[in-house]
Design an enzyme around this catalytic site. Structure first.
Site, mmCIF file in Angstrom:
data_model
loop_
_atom_site.group_PDB
_atom_site.id
_atom_site.type_symbol
_atom_site.label_atom_id
_atom_site.label_comp_id
_atom_site.label_asym_id
_atom_site.label_seq_id
_atom_site.Cartn_x
_atom_site.Cartn_y
_atom_site.Cartn_z
ATOM 1 N N GLY A 215 0.773 -1.236 0.000
ATOM 2 C CA GLY A 215 0.000 0.000 0.000
ATOM 3 C C GLY A 215 0.798 1.277 0.000
ATOM 4 O O GLY A 215 0.248 2.338 0.297
ATOM 5 N N GLU B 60 -3.359 -3.751 6.083
ATOM 6 C CA GLU B 60 -4.593 -3.246 5.478
ATOM 7 C C GLU B 60 -4.502 -3.176 3.959
ATOM 8 O O GLU B 60 -5.514 -3.289 3.257
ATOM 9 C CB GLU B 60 -4.951 -1.877 6.065
ATOM 10 C CG GLU B 60 -4.251 -0.669 5.460
ATOM 11 C CD GLU B 60 -2.761 -0.586 5.816
ATOM 12 O OE1 GLU B 60 -2.008 0.066 5.074
ATOM 13 O OE2 GLU B 60 -2.379 -1.168 6.845
ATOM 14 N N ASP B 61 -3.304 -3.007 3.410
ATOM 15 C CA ASP B 61 -3.139 -2.910 1.961
ATOM 16 C C ASP B 61 -3.535 -4.220 1.275
ATOM 17 O O ASP B 61 -4.280 -4.227 0.288
ATOM 18 C CB ASP B 61 -1.715 -2.514 1.595
ATOM 19 C CG ASP B 61 -0.664 -3.262 2.400
ATOM 20 O OD1 ASP B 61 -1.007 -4.223 3.121
ATOM 21 O OD2 ASP B 61 0.527 -2.902 2.307
ATOM 22 N N TYR B 62 -3.047 -5.339 1.806
ATOM 23 C CA TYR B 62 -3.381 -6.649 1.244
ATOM 24 C C TYR B 62 -4.881 -6.898 1.317
ATOM 25 O O TYR B 62 -5.501 -7.380 0.353
ATOM 26 C CB TYR B 62 -2.627 -7.742 1.993
ATOM 27 C CG TYR B 62 -3.048 -9.153 1.628
ATOM 28 C CD1 TYR B 62 -2.480 -9.806 0.536
ATOM 29 C CD2 TYR B 62 -4.015 -9.815 2.369
ATOM 30 C CE1 TYR B 62 -2.878 -11.089 0.199
ATOM 31 C CE2 TYR B 62 -4.417 -11.099 2.029
ATOM 32 C CZ TYR B 62 -3.854 -11.730 0.950
ATOM 33 O OH TYR B 62 -4.260 -13.006 0.613
ATOM 34 N N ALA C 169 -6.955 -4.805 -1.146
ATOM 35 C CA ALA C 169 -6.899 -5.394 -2.481
ATOM 36 C C ALA C 169 -7.780 -6.635 -2.565
ATOM 37 O O ALA C 169 -8.464 -6.862 -3.575
ATOM 38 C CB ALA C 169 -5.455 -5.748 -2.843
#
Length: 395
Positions: A209, A234-236, A239
């Site tokens: 992210g 949180e980025d994973y 997505a």
């Protein structure tokens, strides 16, 4: 003639198949990287480009912070806003942002101080107010250490086709002095790049992210940023929310140029250990598969396998295996760079050996201590990527 041991035969065959799959992935990364990276898509007219809200979460001052942030004020994009999110009202980053806003009054920008507690993830808590205030449906979340080229935002938007919900940049390193920076370039241009490119081509979630463009209405459908406040990765999971709703997630043609002013090999290793802990907690199967596809371990295992299966000389096989791996990594690193490497072949060799030899050590460090230290706070990871903050007892 000794009777065939079917257990050893099956194990040797499985290792040899894994070895063969690795070379397929290595070639795939090179071909896909050559086709995808540093190739601009046809740009629409300025009137056709949608507006973008850029969220910049900031914590503290970095020696390159002014330089990095200024690149966002100089982008060649017709319509965007900069939303700077700063948690602490005494943070010195506020003065840097204010000086840039004064220097570039024509760029629409705002500062949000204080954030809002919606979970244990400090980045989400910091960004949430800026996210709620975003004017446009396209949101770019960009870390403070990213240095942006003038045309990168346009490239990301152009890659956001009708069926694509998120476009992220593959991590790389900006041009900096010193072996520590070159060491990071070797990692992000070889080990990390192979995984990242192959996963993206095969449709596997591999998103980081640090520079990520997404459709806000899809995030809102998933519960908004609030829904991801209990996770550190949180980025994973953002997505994954797009993938679960039928959207595609793609990489940009340009890499994310990390330009932190604080860098050293111990600092970088600590960062890799933290990432490994997050991957293990979020995707437990990585515990088994990730170590297998490392040069030295796979070379040692496959040397035994071919010796057992084909009666080949294991030592010669291992040396050839390492040499070919090194050469393919060098080719891949030049593709990620987009031209000649900005450091010597000797530095690449030393950096490559250190990266490959240190992997098992980093894995062991990640397993030995499940606690994650991030932004002066400590967290305990749970399966599924859920985390809880470790509170220091009052003294």
């Amino acid at each position: 003639m000794e009777p065939l041991d079917y257990t050893l035969f099956g194990l040797a065959l499985l290792i040899f198949i894994s070895w063969s799959v690795n070379w397929f992935l290595h070639i795939l990364a090179i071909v896909y990287g050559k086709w995808k990276l540093h190739h601009k898509l046809k740009s629409p007219t300025p009137e056709e480009l949608p507006g973008v809200s850029i969220i910049k979460p900031l914590v503290g001052i970095d020696p390159h912070l002014f330089e990095n942030l200024e690149t966002f004020f100089n982008m060649k994009y017709p319509q965007y806003e900069l939303l700077f999110c700063i948690q602490d009202e005494s943070d010195a980053a506020i003065m840097i942002v204010q000086s840039l806003i004064k220097k570039y009054p024509k760029i629409k920008s705002q500062i949000f101080i204080g954030g809002r507690i919606v979970g244990v993830n400090p980045k989400i808590n910091n960004m949430i107010v800026g996210y709620d205030a975003a004017q446009y449906d396209l949101i770019l979340i960009s870390d403070s250490g990213i240095k942006m080229a003038e045309d990168t935002l346009e490239d990301m938007v152009v890659n956001l086709k009708e069926n694509v919900g998120m476009v992220h940049q593959m991590p790389y390193i900006s041009e900096r002095k010193g072996f520590a920076s070159h060491f990071e370039k070797v990692f992000f241009g070889t080990q990390h790049a192979k995984m990242y490119l192959c996963a993206n081509f095969l449709g596997i979630n591999c998103t980081t992210g640090m520079s990520c463009l997404m459709r806000k209405h899809v995030v809102d459908e998933a519960g908004g940023l609030v829904a991801f406040g209990e996770y550190l990765a949180e980025d994973y999971l953002l997505a994954q929310a797009f993938l679960d709703r039928g959207w595609k997630v793609k990489i940009s043609s340009e890499t994310a140029k990390q330009n932190s002013g604080h860098y050293s090999i111990p600092h970088f290793h600590a960062r890799l250990i933290r990432w490994t802990k997050l991957r293990i907690a979020t995707i437990p199967t990585i515990i088994v598969f990730e170590p297998i596809f490392q040069c030295m371990l796979l070379g040692a295992l496959s040397s035994w396998a071919v010796s057992y299966l084909f009666d080949w000389t294991s030592s010669v096989f291992f040396l050839v295996h390492v040499l070919v791996w090194f050469l393919l990594d060098y080719i891949l690193a030049k593709i990620i760079q987009g031209g000649p490497l900005q450091y010597s072949k000797f530095e690449f060799l030393v950096g490559w050996i250190l990266n490959e030899m240190s992997f098992i050590y980093l894995i062991c460090c990640a397993h030995c201590n499940p606690t994650v230290e991030w932004r002066s706070k400590k967290f305990r990871l749970r399966w599924g990527g859920i985390m809880e903050e470790i509170k220091c007892p009052d003294t």
